[in-house]
Design an enzyme around this catalytic site. Structure first.
Site, PDB file in Angstrom:
ATOM      1  N   GLU A 138      38.488  42.662  42.206  1.00  0.00           N
ATOM      2  CA  GLU A 138      37.508  43.603  42.706  1.00  0.00           C
ATOM      3  C   GLU A 138      36.532  44.019  41.611  1.00  0.00           C
ATOM      4  O   GLU A 138      36.886  44.110  40.441  1.00  0.00           O
ATOM      5  CB  GLU A 138      38.221  44.822  43.298  1.00  0.00           C
ATOM      6  CG  GLU A 138      38.895  44.427  44.606  1.00  0.00           C
ATOM      7  CD  GLU A 138      39.784  45.512  45.203  1.00  0.00           C
ATOM      8  OE1 GLU A 138      39.912  45.536  46.429  1.00  0.00           O
ATOM      9  OE2 GLU A 138      40.342  46.321  44.451  1.00  0.00           O
TER      10      GLU A 138
ATOM     11  N   CYS B 147      31.860  48.342  37.302  1.00  0.00           N
ATOM     12  CA  CYS B 147      33.246  48.335  36.839  1.00  0.00           C
ATOM     13  C   CYS B 147      33.794  46.927  37.078  1.00  0.00           C
ATOM     14  O   CYS B 147      33.884  46.465  38.209  1.00  0.00           O
ATOM     15  CB  CYS B 147      34.028  49.388  37.621  1.00  0.00           C
ATOM     16  SG  CYS B 147      35.750  49.473  37.169  1.00  0.00           S
TER      17      CYS B 147
ATOM     18  N   CYS C   2      47.945  42.542  36.435  1.00  0.00           N
ATOM     19  CA  CYS C   2      48.090  43.063  35.075  1.00  0.00           C
ATOM     20  C   CYS C   2      49.534  42.850  34.648  1.00  0.00           C
ATOM     21  O   CYS C   2      50.441  42.983  35.468  1.00  0.00           O
ATOM     22  CB  CYS C   2      47.750  44.554  35.059  1.00  0.00           C
ATOM     23  SG  CYS C   2      47.643  45.257  33.399  1.00  0.00           S
TER      24      CYS C   2
ATOM     25  N   CYS D  14      51.862  50.389  34.300  1.00  0.00           N
ATOM     26  CA  CYS D  14      51.655  51.839  34.255  1.00  0.00           C
ATOM     27  C   CYS D  14      52.042  52.416  35.617  1.00  0.00           C
ATOM     28  O   CYS D  14      51.612  51.902  36.657  1.00  0.00           O
ATOM     29  CB  CYS D  14      50.216  52.152  33.903  1.00  0.00           C
ATOM     30  SG  CYS D  14      49.751  51.383  32.326  1.00  0.00           S
TER      31      CYS D  14
ATOM     32  N   CYS E 128      38.904  54.620  40.440  1.00  0.00           N
ATOM     33  CA  CYS E 128      39.677  54.167  39.287  1.00  0.00           C
ATOM     34  C   CYS E 128      41.122  53.905  39.610  1.00  0.00           C
ATOM     35  O   CYS E 128      41.810  54.753  40.149  1.00  0.00           O
ATOM     36  CB  CYS E 128      39.685  55.262  38.251  1.00  0.00           C
ATOM     37  SG  CYS E 128      38.739  54.831  36.872  1.00  0.00           S
TER      38      CYS E 128
END
Ligand code: SAH
Ligand code: SF4
Length: 390
Positions: free
Chosen positions: A114, A127, A134, A138, A367
């Site tokens: 994205e 962005c 990933c 987290c 985010c």
């Protein structure tokens, strides 16, 4: 369990398997020179040809060699035979009530990432993603629930800027007066993935974006966000020279180990030492400390006081990010009162403490909400490798 340093990732061959032609997008100037020579460009002309092709692609937004009208017809034919100018494909585009645009983009192998465009007063920020998924996990991040599928190539990273400019209609028209206002004026490497685990491709892509004869974005308008890959931090200043943001998010190792597990490998003190040494650090080029506000987890007054103690001496601003909730997330966003009380303590200690306005929430573009199809995330590495090979 500790965070991995190296990854088992699939690399994408430069020659496109479908056509045998080389994609020019994302090549550095040196690489472009080499491939032009290999395709038959006389060495003496190579530098000039690189400049011409570069300007057509990155300044004028031209997408086929036929349109490169200052090149001889024969040379255009030679280019078309050997090369392509190809971008990732936009699969869907969602536009939020606030003007934010989220693109789902398909890259080679059918994978999806994205890219988000955020228009603001006087500027527009893109962005950009650097990986599919990933490797890090987290606990508050939606992308972190998805396994790493692969690194993006430099071409796929630059391609995100090109396709956003295509969609926004932002290419100069020959002969028209120069319009200084840019729709995409800033880039943040804050999409999917950890950019410092894909260092070379990110560096090469940013070099293309910064090049003055092309996209011409200043290094001050590019911000790379890292979760804290300490060994790559100094290289970021030396080899890219962009602004740095760090996903800090906690003020004790105990809490940061849970929120940002890479902390188990490089803890808060090690990270801060690397940041203190960050070349070019000055008041005009401060480091951004990103701090996600999670109710009851990291948002107390004591946290705020500890935070300003920890970063003392580092030119910094602290960007407070109200947690963007996603389905199944194990945390809640701190209340507005709490966020403002926290911001106040940080501000009184002498640090800018802007609270990030969540954008594009209605389209899950905020985010940390970025995530491609979940079923892909559950595939094993072997499955992914088999698919890529077949
Ligand atoms: N991997 C890099 C860059 C991508 S994440 C990094 O971690 O820095 C960009 C920013 O969004 C990071 O600060 C990240 O911690 C934050 N983020 C992730 N998930 C979030 C969420 N659900 N709400 C708010 N911020 C989030
Ligand atoms: Fe990866 Fe950044 Fe999300 Fe952590 S916050 S899982 S490093 S994308």
């Amino acid at each position: 369990m500790s965070a991995p340093i190296t990854q088992d990732v699939l690399t994408i061959p430069r020659k496109l398997p479908e056509t045998g032609r080389t994609n020019i997008v994302g090549l550095t100037r040196d690489e472009l020179r080499d491939v032009l020579i290999a395709a038959g460009t006389p060495e003496k002309q190579a530098k000039m040809r690189v400049g011409q092709v570069w300007q057509w692609i990155y300044h004028w937004g031209v997408r086929d060699f036929a349109g490169m009208t200052n090149l001889a017809k024969d040379y255009r034919a030679l280019l078309a035979e050997n090369f392509e100018i190809s971008l990732p494909e936009i699969v869907t585009r969602q536009i939020s009530e606030d003007g934010t645009r989220k693109y789902l983009v398909r890259i080679a192998g059918g994978h999806e990432v994205e890219t988000v465009y955020i228009p603001e007063e006087g500027r527009g920020t893109l962005c950009v993603s650097s990986q599919v998924g990933c490797t890090l996990t987290c606990s508050f991040c939606h992308t972190g629930t998805q396994k790493l599928v692969r690194n993006l190539t430099a071409g796929e990273i630059v391609g995100q800027l090109l396709l956003a400019r295509d969609d926004l209609g932002e290419w100069p028209v020959q002969g028209a007066p120069k319009d200084e206002a840019r729709l995409v004026s800033n880039i943040v490497l804050m999409g999917m993935g950890e950019p410092l685990y894909n260092f070379d491709a990110v560096r090469d892509a940013m070099k293309v974006c910064m090049d003055n004869e092309g996209l011409s974005l200043s290094r001050r308008r590019i911000t790379l966000s890292t979760s804290g890959v300490v060994p790559e931090i100094a290289r970021t200043a030396e080899e890219i020279g962009c602004q740095l943001a760090v996903s800090f998010h906690a003020t004790t190792d105990e809490v940061r180990n849970v929120l940002v597990p890479i902390n188990k490998r490089w803890n808060i003190q090690t990270l801060l030492d690397a940041l203190r040494d960050y070349p070019r650090l000055s008041n005009s080029e401060r480091i951004t400390f990103e701090y996600v506000m999670l109710a009851g987890v990291n948002d107390s007054d004591a946290d705020a006081h500890r935070l300003v103690e920890l970063i003392r001496g580092i030119p910094a601003k602290i960007n407070l990010i109200p947690f963007n909730e996603w389905p199944g997330a194990p945390y809640k966003r701190s209340s507005n009162n709490r966020i403002h009380a926290f911001a106040d303590i940080v501000y009184k200690a002498g640090y800018a403490s802007p609270i990030r306005t969540p954008r594009g929430e209605d389209i899950m573009a905020a985010c940390g909400q970025l995530k491609s199809a979940t079923e892909r995330g559950r595939k094993s590495k072997a499955q992914i490798a088999a698919e890529a090979a077949g």
